[in-house]
Motif scaffolding. Structure first.
Motif, PDB file in Angstrom:
ATOM      1  N   LEU A 167     -17.464   2.857 -34.839  1.00  0.00           N
ATOM      2  CA  LEU A 167     -17.024   2.996 -33.443  1.00  0.00           C
ATOM      3  C   LEU A 167     -16.515   1.666 -32.903  1.00  0.00           C
ATOM      4  CD1 LEU A 167     -16.811   4.600 -30.737  1.00  0.00           C
ATOM      5  CD2 LEU A 167     -19.154   3.809 -30.276  1.00  0.00           C
ATOM      6  N   VAL A 168     -17.276   0.606 -33.133  1.00  0.00           N
ATOM      7  CA  VAL A 168     -16.892  -0.719 -32.639  1.00  0.00           C
ATOM      8  C   VAL A 168     -15.592  -1.185 -33.298  1.00  0.00           C
ATOM      9  CG1 VAL A 168     -17.566  -3.152 -32.509  1.00  0.00           C
ATOM     10  CG2 VAL A 168     -19.230  -1.356 -31.963  1.00  0.00           C
ATOM     11  N   ALA A 169     -15.441  -0.970 -34.584  1.00  0.00           N
ATOM     12  CA  ALA A 169     -14.210  -1.368 -35.281  1.00  0.00           C
ATOM     13  C   ALA A 169     -13.001  -0.606 -34.735  1.00  0.00           C
ATOM     14  CB  ALA A 169     -14.352  -1.139 -36.782  1.00  0.00           C
ATOM     15  N   ALA A 170     -13.153   0.705 -34.544  1.00  0.00           N
ATOM     16  CA  ALA A 170     -12.057   1.511 -33.992  1.00  0.00           C
ATOM     17  C   ALA A 170     -11.775   1.105 -32.553  1.00  0.00           C
ATOM     18  CB  ALA A 170     -12.403   2.996 -34.071  1.00  0.00           C
ATOM     19  N   SER A 171     -12.824   0.767 -31.805  1.00  0.00           N
ATOM     20  CA  SER A 171     -12.671   0.328 -30.427  1.00  0.00           C
ATOM     21  C   SER A 171     -11.878  -0.980 -30.342  1.00  0.00           C
ATOM     22  CB  SER A 171     -14.061   0.142 -29.799  1.00  0.00           C
ATOM     23  OG  SER A 171     -13.955  -0.399 -28.512  1.00  0.00           O
ATOM     24  N   GLU A 172     -12.178  -1.904 -31.252  1.00  0.00           N
ATOM     25  CA  GLU A 172     -11.460  -3.185 -31.269  1.00  0.00           C
ATOM     26  C   GLU A 172      -9.981  -2.994 -31.600  1.00  0.00           C
ATOM     27  OE1 GLU A 172     -13.604  -5.943 -33.758  1.00  0.00           O
ATOM     28  OE2 GLU A 172     -15.364  -5.854 -32.446  1.00  0.00           O
ATOM     29  N   GLN A 173      -9.686  -2.121 -32.565  1.00  0.00           N
ATOM     30  CA  GLN A 173      -8.293  -1.851 -32.923  1.00  0.00           C
ATOM     31  C   GLN A 173      -7.573  -1.174 -31.748  1.00  0.00           C
ATOM     32  OE1 GLN A 173      -7.719   0.706 -36.319  1.00  0.00           O
ATOM     33  NE2 GLN A 173      -5.501   0.398 -36.324  1.00  0.00           N
ATOM     34  N   PHE A 174      -8.227  -0.212 -31.132  1.00  0.00           N
ATOM     35  CA  PHE A 174      -7.687   0.488 -29.963  1.00  0.00           C
ATOM     36  C   PHE A 174      -7.385  -0.516 -28.845  1.00  0.00           C
ATOM     37  CE2 PHE A 174      -9.122   2.593 -25.902  1.00  0.00           C
ATOM     38  CZ  PHE A 174      -8.024   3.429 -25.720  1.00  0.00           C
ATOM     39  N   GLN A 175      -8.300  -1.440 -28.624  1.00  0.00           N
ATOM     40  CA  GLN A 175      -8.133  -2.453 -27.579  1.00  0.00           C
ATOM     41  C   GLN A 175      -6.946  -3.367 -27.867  1.00  0.00           C
ATOM     42  OE1 GLN A 175      -9.715  -2.889 -24.641  1.00  0.00           O
ATOM     43  NE2 GLN A 175      -8.320  -4.572 -24.258  1.00  0.00           N
ATOM     44  N   GLN A 176      -6.902  -3.919 -29.078  1.00  0.00           N
ATOM     45  CA  GLN A 176      -5.875  -4.891 -29.430  1.00  0.00           C
ATOM     46  C   GLN A 176      -4.481  -4.288 -29.554  1.00  0.00           C
ATOM     47  OE1 GLN A 176      -7.248  -6.814 -32.994  1.00  0.00           O
ATOM     48  NE2 GLN A 176      -8.965  -7.797 -31.957  1.00  0.00           N
ATOM     49  N   GLU A 177      -4.404  -3.110 -30.130  1.00  0.00           N
ATOM     50  CA  GLU A 177      -3.095  -2.546 -30.442  1.00  0.00           C
ATOM     51  C   GLU A 177      -2.559  -1.572 -29.398  1.00  0.00           C
ATOM     52  OE1 GLU A 177      -3.118  -1.013 -34.429  1.00  0.00           O
ATOM     53  OE2 GLU A 177      -4.067  -2.836 -35.214  1.00  0.00           O
ATOM     54  N   LEU A 220      -4.634  -0.401 -25.782  1.00  0.00           N
ATOM     55  CA  LEU A 220      -5.085  -0.491 -24.392  1.00  0.00           C
ATOM     56  C   LEU A 220      -4.782  -1.837 -23.741  1.00  0.00           C
ATOM     57  CD1 LEU A 220      -6.403   1.441 -22.393  1.00  0.00           C
ATOM     58  CD2 LEU A 220      -8.581   0.362 -22.926  1.00  0.00           C
ATOM     59  N   GLY A 221      -5.013  -2.918 -24.459  1.00  0.00           N
ATOM     60  CA  GLY A 221      -4.783  -4.252 -23.904  1.00  0.00           C
ATOM     61  C   GLY A 221      -3.330  -4.532 -23.544  1.00  0.00           C
ATOM     62  N   LYS A 222      -2.423  -3.706 -24.042  1.00  0.00           N
ATOM     63  CA  LYS A 222      -0.986  -3.889 -23.770  1.00  0.00           C
ATOM     64  C   LYS A 222      -0.486  -3.013 -22.622  1.00  0.00           C
ATOM     65  CE  LYS A 222      -0.111  -5.027 -28.585  1.00  0.00           C
ATOM     66  NZ  LYS A 222       0.590  -4.661 -29.819  1.00  0.00           N
ATOM     67  N   GLN A 223      -1.361  -2.217 -22.036  1.00  0.00           N
ATOM     68  CA  GLN A 223      -0.945  -1.264 -21.007  1.00  0.00           C
ATOM     69  C   GLN A 223      -0.848  -1.927 -19.630  1.00  0.00           C
ATOM     70  OE1 GLN A 223       0.098   1.774 -22.044  1.00  0.00           O
ATOM     71  NE2 GLN A 223      -0.408   0.836 -24.013  1.00  0.00           N
ATOM     72  N   PRO A 224       0.184  -1.569 -18.860  1.00  0.00           N
ATOM     73  CA  PRO A 224       0.321  -2.117 -17.506  1.00  0.00           C
ATOM     74  C   PRO A 224      -0.873  -1.706 -16.642  1.00  0.00           C
ATOM     75  CG  PRO A 224       2.311  -0.918 -18.154  1.00  0.00           C
ATOM     76  CD  PRO A 224       1.271  -0.666 -19.204  1.00  0.00           C
ATOM     77  N   GLY A 225      -1.407  -2.662 -15.918  1.00  0.00           N
ATOM     78  CA  GLY A 225      -2.503  -2.383 -15.003  1.00  0.00           C
ATOM     79  C   GLY A 225      -3.883  -2.490 -15.621  1.00  0.00           C
ATOM     80  N   PHE A 226      -3.957  -2.679 -16.947  1.00  0.00           N
ATOM     81  CA  PHE A 226      -5.258  -2.834 -17.594  1.00  0.00           C
ATOM     82  C   PHE A 226      -5.864  -4.167 -17.189  1.00  0.00           C
ATOM     83  CE2 PHE A 226      -7.709  -4.786 -21.013  1.00  0.00           C
ATOM     84  CZ  PHE A 226      -8.745  -3.883 -21.108  1.00  0.00           C
ATOM     85  N   LEU A 227      -7.146  -4.158 -16.775  1.00  0.00           N
ATOM     86  CA  LEU A 227      -7.826  -5.385 -16.374  1.00  0.00           C
ATOM     87  C   LEU A 227      -8.889  -5.826 -17.386  1.00  0.00           C
ATOM     88  CD1 LEU A 227      -8.287  -4.626 -12.563  1.00  0.00           C
ATOM     89  CD2 LEU A 227      -6.523  -6.032 -13.661  1.00  0.00           C
ATOM     90  N   ARG A 228      -9.825  -4.939 -17.698  1.00  0.00           N
ATOM     91  CA  ARG A 228     -10.863  -5.266 -18.673  1.00  0.00           C
ATOM     92  C   ARG A 228     -11.580  -3.993 -19.105  1.00  0.00           C
ATOM     93  NH1 ARG A 228     -13.623  -6.702 -13.938  1.00  0.00           N
ATOM     94  NH2 ARG A 228     -15.705  -5.828 -13.837  1.00  0.00           N
ATOM     95  N   ARG A 229     -12.407  -4.152 -20.130  1.00  0.00           N
ATOM     96  CA  ARG A 229     -13.081  -2.977 -20.693  1.00  0.00           C
ATOM     97  C   ARG A 229     -14.408  -3.386 -21.302  1.00  0.00           C
ATOM     98  NH1 ARG A 229     -11.825  -1.108 -26.212  1.00  0.00           N
ATOM     99  NH2 ARG A 229     -12.861   0.879 -26.471  1.00  0.00           N
ATOM    100  N   PRO A 264      -1.225   6.445 -32.280  1.00  0.00           N
ATOM    101  CA  PRO A 264      -2.037   6.438 -33.503  1.00  0.00           C
ATOM    102  C   PRO A 264      -3.349   5.650 -33.320  1.00  0.00           C
ATOM    103  CG  PRO A 264       0.220   5.743 -33.984  1.00  0.00           C
ATOM    104  CD  PRO A 264       0.106   5.879 -32.499  1.00  0.00           C
ATOM    105  N   GLN A 265      -3.312   4.574 -32.524  1.00  0.00           N
ATOM    106  CA  GLN A 265      -4.526   3.791 -32.277  1.00  0.00           C
ATOM    107  C   GLN A 265      -5.554   4.610 -31.499  1.00  0.00           C
ATOM    108  OE1 GLN A 265      -1.427   2.710 -31.346  1.00  0.00           O
ATOM    109  NE2 GLN A 265      -1.028   1.116 -32.847  1.00  0.00           N
ATOM    110  N   CYS A 266      -5.077   5.406 -30.554  1.00  0.00           N
ATOM    111  CA  CYS A 266      -5.980   6.281 -29.800  1.00  0.00           C
ATOM    112  C   CYS A 266      -6.563   7.348 -30.723  1.00  0.00           C
ATOM    113  CB  CYS A 266      -5.252   6.938 -28.638  1.00  0.00           C
ATOM    114  SG  CYS A 266      -4.767   5.787 -27.351  1.00  0.00           S
ATOM    115  N   GLN A 267      -5.729   7.913 -31.577  1.00  0.00           N
ATOM    116  CA  GLN A 267      -6.195   8.941 -32.508  1.00  0.00           C
ATOM    117  C   GLN A 267      -7.283   8.387 -33.425  1.00  0.00           C
ATOM    118  OE1 GLN A 267      -5.454  12.199 -32.459  1.00  0.00           O
ATOM    119  NE2 GLN A 267      -4.256  11.757 -30.631  1.00  0.00           N
ATOM    120  N   ALA A 268      -7.108   7.165 -33.915  1.00  0.00           N
ATOM    121  CA  ALA A 268      -8.100   6.543 -34.788  1.00  0.00           C
ATOM    122  C   ALA A 268      -9.410   6.310 -34.034  1.00  0.00           C
ATOM    123  CB  ALA A 268      -7.560   5.221 -35.343  1.00  0.00           C
ATOM    124  N   TYR A 269      -9.305   5.895 -32.781  1.00  0.00           N
ATOM    125  CA  TYR A 269     -10.501   5.673 -31.957  1.00  0.00           C
ATOM    126  C   TYR A 269     -11.208   6.999 -31.673  1.00  0.00           C
ATOM    127  CZ  TYR A 269     -13.299   3.722 -28.073  1.00  0.00           C
ATOM    128  OH  TYR A 269     -14.305   3.323 -27.241  1.00  0.00           O
TER     129      TYR A 269
END
Length: 156
Positions: free
Chosen positions: A72-82, A84-93, A126-131
Motif C-alpha cells: 500500500l505504501v509503495a503504491a501510495s508513493e508512486q501515486f503521489q509522485q507520478e 497526485l503531486g502534479k495536480q493543480p490545487g494539490f496542497l498535501r497528503r 495508470p498510477q491511480c489504477q495501481a494504487y
C-alpha cells in the motif's frame, strides 16, 4: 477639543509655532497612516482566508486480501509522485493507519473545484489504477468512501 492632523499641519506651518509642534503633527499623521494600513491589512487577510477556504478529502481505504501495508505504501508513493503531486490545487497528503488493514487517505486541496477536477480523471490514470489495486473497492463506485469537507480554520 480634538484637533485633526490637517489642522495641526496648518498650525505647525505658522512661524510662531515651535519645531516640536511640527514634529508632533508629523508623528500623529504617521501613526494614523500606519493604523489605517494595519486595519486594511487585517481586512485583506480575512478576505483572503474566506476566499481561499481549503478542501480536505478523506478517503477510507480497506486493504485488499493478500496485499500488505508495505505494498500500500509503495503504491501510495508512486501515486503521489507520478499523479497526485502534479495536480493543480494539490496542497498535501497524509496516509493514516486506522487499524489492521484499514487506512485513511487525507488530501488537502486549494478548493473543492480542484478536488472534483482530479476525481473526474483519476480512474483513467495508470498510477491511480495501481494504487487502487491494493484496495478493496467497487469498480462501479470508485468514489465510494470519499468525502470532501471545507476547512474552517487551521492551527499549528
Amino acid at each position: 477639543m480634538v484637533i485633526g492632523s490637517s489642522a495641526l499641519r496648518r498650525l505647525a506651518s505658522k512661524s510662531s509655532l515651535s519645531s516640536r509642534l511640527r514634529a508632533e503633527a508629523r508623528v500623529i499623521g504617521e501613526i494614523r497612516h500606519k493604523m489605517t494600513s494595519l486595519a486594511l491589512g487585517e481586512i485583506i487577510a480575512i478576505e483572503d482566508t474566506v476566499m481561499t477556504a481549503n478542501t480536505v478529502e478523506i478517503a477510507k481505504i480497506n486493504l485488499a486480501a493478500g496485499k500488505s501495508e508495505a505494498e500500500l505504501v509503495a503504491a501510495s508513493e508512486q501515486f503521489q509522485q507520478e499523479f497526485l503531486g502534479k495536480q493543480p490545487g494539490f496542497l498535501r497528503r497524509e496516509l493514516l493507519r486506522l487499524d489492521e488493514g484499514n487506512y485513511l487517505d487525507l488530501v488537502h486541496w486549494r478548493s473543492a473545484a480542484d478536488a472534483s477536477a482530479v476525481m473526474e480523471h483519476a480512474m483513467a490514470s495508470p498510477q491511480c489504477q495501481a494504487y487502487f489495486a491494493v484496495m478493496t473497492m467497487d469498480p462501479d463506485k470508485p468514489d465510494e468512501g470519499v468525502a470532501h469537507y471545507t476547512s474552517l480554520a487551521v492551527y499549528g
